[in-house]
Design a protein around this motif. Structure first.
Motif, PDB file in Angstrom:
ATOM      1  N   ILE A 157       7.672  12.965  -3.156  1.00 20.28           N
ATOM      2  CA  ILE A 157       7.931  11.972  -2.113  1.00 20.28           C
ATOM      3  C   ILE A 157       6.630  11.215  -1.867  1.00 20.28           C
ATOM      4  O   ILE A 157       5.583  11.834  -1.645  1.00 20.28           O
ATOM      5  CB  ILE A 157       8.392  12.632  -0.790  1.00 20.28           C
ATOM      6  N   ALA A 158       6.698   9.898  -1.919  1.00 20.36           N
ATOM      7  CA  ALA A 158       5.470   9.112  -1.775  1.00 20.36           C
ATOM      8  C   ALA A 158       5.774   7.782  -1.092  1.00 20.36           C
ATOM      9  O   ALA A 158       6.937   7.382  -0.970  1.00 20.36           O
ATOM     10  CB  ALA A 158       4.849   8.856  -3.151  1.00 20.36           C
ATOM     11  N   ALA A 159       4.731   7.119  -0.655  1.00 18.92           N
ATOM     12  CA  ALA A 159       4.867   5.778  -0.080  1.00 18.92           C
ATOM     13  C   ALA A 159       3.704   4.942  -0.574  1.00 18.92           C
ATOM     14  O   ALA A 159       2.632   5.478  -0.902  1.00 18.92           O
ATOM     15  CB  ALA A 159       4.847   5.849   1.453  1.00 18.92           C
ATOM     16  N   CYS A 160       3.912   3.638  -0.659  1.00 18.11           N
ATOM     17  CA  CYS A 160       2.799   2.769  -1.031  1.00 18.11           C
ATOM     18  C   CYS A 160       2.895   1.494  -0.210  1.00 18.11           C
ATOM     19  O   CYS A 160       3.963   1.104   0.247  1.00 18.11           O
ATOM     20  CB  CYS A 160       2.789   2.471  -2.531  1.00 18.11           C
ATOM     21  N   ASP A 161       1.749   0.853  -0.016  1.00 19.56           N
ATOM     22  CA  ASP A 161       1.710  -0.358   0.793  1.00 19.56           C
ATOM     23  C   ASP A 161       0.496  -1.176   0.407  1.00 19.56           C
ATOM     24  O   ASP A 161      -0.498  -0.643  -0.082  1.00 19.56           O
ATOM     25  CB  ASP A 161       1.654   0.006   2.281  1.00 19.56           C
TER      26      ASP A 161
ATOM     27  N   GLY B 170      -6.445 -13.319   1.440  1.00 19.88           N
ATOM     28  CA  GLY B 170      -7.631 -12.953   2.198  1.00 19.88           C
ATOM     29  C   GLY B 170      -8.044 -11.574   1.736  1.00 19.88           C
ATOM     30  O   GLY B 170      -7.505 -11.073   0.744  1.00 19.88           O
ATOM     31  N   PRO B 171      -8.994 -10.938   2.429  1.00 17.41           N
ATOM     32  CA  PRO B 171      -9.428  -9.588   2.027  1.00 17.41           C
ATOM     33  C   PRO B 171      -8.209  -8.664   1.961  1.00 17.41           C
ATOM     34  O   PRO B 171      -7.475  -8.544   2.938  1.00 17.41           O
ATOM     35  CB  PRO B 171     -10.369  -9.170   3.164  1.00 17.41           C
ATOM     36  N   ALA B 172      -8.007  -8.043   0.798  1.00 11.53           N
ATOM     37  CA  ALA B 172      -6.780  -7.288   0.570  1.00 11.53           C
ATOM     38  C   ALA B 172      -7.092  -5.884   0.055  1.00 11.53           C
ATOM     39  O   ALA B 172      -8.218  -5.599  -0.372  1.00 11.53           O
ATOM     40  CB  ALA B 172      -5.890  -8.026  -0.426  1.00 11.53           C
ATOM     41  N   ALA B 173      -6.078  -5.020   0.109  1.00  9.53           N
ATOM     42  CA  ALA B 173      -6.231  -3.652  -0.384  1.00  9.53           C
ATOM     43  C   ALA B 173      -4.863  -3.056  -0.669  1.00  9.53           C
ATOM     44  O   ALA B 173      -3.845  -3.540  -0.175  1.00  9.53           O
ATOM     45  CB  ALA B 173      -6.953  -2.785   0.652  1.00  9.53           C
ATOM     46  N   TRP B 174      -4.862  -1.997  -1.478  1.00 11.86           N
ATOM     47  CA  TRP B 174      -3.651  -1.242  -1.777  1.00 11.86           C
ATOM     48  C   TRP B 174      -3.841   0.186  -1.272  1.00 11.86           C
ATOM     49  O   TRP B 174      -4.973   0.628  -1.088  1.00 11.86           O
ATOM     50  CB  TRP B 174      -3.361  -1.214  -3.290  1.00 11.86           C
ATOM     51  N   ALA B 175      -2.733   0.890  -1.065  1.00  9.70           N
ATOM     52  CA  ALA B 175      -2.825   2.304  -0.687  1.00  9.70           C
ATOM     53  C   ALA B 175      -1.544   3.023  -1.073  1.00  9.70           C
ATOM     54  O   ALA B 175      -0.470   2.422  -1.105  1.00  9.70           O
ATOM     55  CB  ALA B 175      -3.059   2.452   0.819  1.00  9.70           C
ATOM     56  N   TRP B 176      -1.675   4.304  -1.374  1.00  6.98           N
ATOM     57  CA  TRP B 176      -0.499   5.160  -1.551  1.00  6.98           C
ATOM     58  C   TRP B 176      -0.738   6.509  -0.895  1.00  6.98           C
ATOM     59  O   TRP B 176      -1.877   6.912  -0.677  1.00  6.98           O
ATOM     60  CB  TRP B 176      -0.086   5.326  -3.016  1.00  6.98           C
ATOM     61  N   VAL B 177       0.372   7.162  -0.556  1.00  2.28           N
ATOM     62  CA  VAL B 177       0.336   8.466   0.102  1.00  2.28           C
ATOM     63  C   VAL B 177       1.376   9.337  -0.597  1.00  2.28           C
ATOM     64  O   VAL B 177       2.495   8.894  -0.841  1.00  2.28           O
ATOM     65  CB  VAL B 177       0.703   8.311   1.599  1.00  2.28           C
TER      66      VAL B 177
ATOM     67  N   ILE C 192       1.208  15.003   4.664  1.00  5.81           N
ATOM     68  CA  ILE C 192       0.488  14.153   3.707  1.00  5.81           C
ATOM     69  C   ILE C 192      -0.399  15.044   2.844  1.00  5.81           C
ATOM     70  O   ILE C 192      -1.255  15.773   3.351  1.00  5.81           O
ATOM     71  CB  ILE C 192      -0.351  13.090   4.447  1.00  5.81           C
ATOM     72  N   GLY C 193      -0.165  15.014   1.543  1.00  8.67           N
ATOM     73  CA  GLY C 193      -0.930  15.847   0.624  1.00  8.67           C
ATOM     74  C   GLY C 193      -2.142  15.119   0.072  1.00  8.67           C
ATOM     75  O   GLY C 193      -3.278  15.583   0.180  1.00  8.67           O
ATOM     76  N   ARG C 194      -1.885  13.965  -0.518  1.00  6.23           N
ATOM     77  CA  ARG C 194      -2.977  13.165  -1.117  1.00  6.23           C
ATOM     78  C   ARG C 194      -2.784  11.715  -0.716  1.00  6.23           C
ATOM     79  O   ARG C 194      -1.652  11.260  -0.549  1.00  6.23           O
ATOM     80  CB  ARG C 194      -2.892  13.212  -2.651  1.00  6.23           C
ATOM     81  N   TRP C 195      -3.865  10.972  -0.601  1.00  3.34           N
ATOM     82  CA  TRP C 195      -3.750   9.530  -0.414  1.00  3.34           C
ATOM     83  C   TRP C 195      -4.950   8.839  -1.031  1.00  3.34           C
ATOM     84  O   TRP C 195      -6.006   9.446  -1.211  1.00  3.34           O
ATOM     85  CB  TRP C 195      -3.608   9.158   1.070  1.00  3.34           C
ATOM     86  N   GLU C 196      -4.758   7.606  -1.424  1.00  5.56           N
ATOM     87  CA  GLU C 196      -5.836   6.793  -1.989  1.00  5.56           C
ATOM     88  C   GLU C 196      -5.677   5.372  -1.484  1.00  5.56           C
ATOM     89  O   GLU C 196      -4.549   4.903  -1.284  1.00  5.56           O
ATOM     90  CB  GLU C 196      -5.767   6.752  -3.523  1.00  5.56           C
ATOM     91  N   ALA C 197      -6.778   4.674  -1.334  1.00  5.97           N
ATOM     92  CA  ALA C 197      -6.740   3.251  -0.996  1.00  5.97           C
ATOM     93  C   ALA C 197      -7.889   2.562  -1.709  1.00  5.97           C
ATOM     94  O   ALA C 197      -8.965   3.150  -1.865  1.00  5.97           O
ATOM     95  CB  ALA C 197      -6.864   3.055   0.515  1.00  5.97           C
ATOM     96  N   GLY C 198      -7.660   1.346  -2.166  1.00  9.50           N
ATOM     97  CA  GLY C 198      -8.698   0.635  -2.898  1.00  9.50           C
ATOM     98  C   GLY C 198      -8.741  -0.838  -2.532  1.00  9.50           C
ATOM     99  O   GLY C 198      -7.709  -1.446  -2.245  1.00  9.50           O
TER     100      GLY C 198
END
Length: 240
Positions: free
Chosen positions: A9-13, A21-28, A36-42
């Motif tokens: 089970i995961a989510a991304c945004d 403009g200044p942007a980023a990605w993330a997933w959980v 929440i087990g793991r998450w990353e954002a860049g």
């Protein structure tokens, strides 16, 4: 282990402060206990919301085991539509839209198509910013938003704690205030309680400000540049 517990089970945004403009990605990704087990954002530098949303999905697909079924929760109607509805047609047409122009964000779309091959992925649309909304999507939303501002990578692999929820000032002010000058003064009978209250069915096909076309009969709403996807209208109001 029973059948269901093996599904990831995961989510991304994605987030863009200004779009572009200044942007980023993330997933959980959820752990087996539903936390929440793991998450990353860049960070992405300057980019649009749509690029950020698609990159978030690409990063999530690359970070998960393709052998396990995956459930992806997302609040971007554009990214959902792109992968669940438009992708097969784009592929058939050689990555061209109905009008023959290249598909927006073609490289990202092609990479996602490649990553989706031979794996089971369920896409679940979850509305953003709900009080009792999906916790994984809310966390991905927070992480993307925070990283869009800081432009610093973050996540469990870097030992970062999830950023705290943002003060909800922006969303409150997007309530039904004074109508802006561009709105017609004639009263349109749309119930304000309905989600996407100002949306109507398109009489003609057209193109939204996000670069994606909409079809005749599809729900569209007024945005600063004319008409387009309801999601792109709310995006214009809430980002920034």
């Amino acid at each position: 282990m029973g059948g269901m517990s093996e599904q990831i089970i995961a989510a991304c945004d994605g987030a863009s402060k200004g779009n572009p403009g200044p942007a980023a990605w993330a997933w959980v990704i959820a752990d087996t206990g539903g936390e929440i087990g793991r998450w990353e954002a860049g960070p992405l530098g300057a980019a649009t919301n749509n690029v950020a949303e698609l990159t978030a999905l690409q990063e999530l697909l690359e970070a998960t085991d393709p052998a396990l079924p995956l459930e992806v929760r997302m609040d971007s109607q554009y990214a959902m539509k792109a992968v669940t509805t438009w992708l097969p047609g784009w592929r058939r047409k050689g990555w061209k839209t109905a009008s023959g122009s290249p598909v927006a964000n073609q490289g990202l779309v092609m990479r996602i198509d490649e990553l989706l091959k031979d794996r089971t992925v369920d896409f679940v649309y979850v509305p953003a910013h709900q009080v009792d909304g999906d916790p994984f999507n809310a966390a991905a939303d927070r992480a993307a938003s925070h990283t869009a501002r800081t432009q610093q990578a973050a996540g469990t692999s870097l030992g970062s704690a999830l950023p705290p929820p943002e003060p909800q000032t922006a969303s409150r002010s997007t309530g039904r205030g004074r109508p802006s000058a561009s709105q017609p003064t004639a009263k349109r009978r749309t119930k304000a309680t309905r989600p996407g209250g100002g949306s109507i069915k398109a009489k003609f096909p057209g193109r939204c400000r996000c670069g994606q076309p909409y079809a005749k009969g599809e729900l569209i709403a007024k945005n600063p540049d004319g008409w387009g996807h309801p999601a792109c209208v709310t995006e214009a109001k809430t980002t920034g």
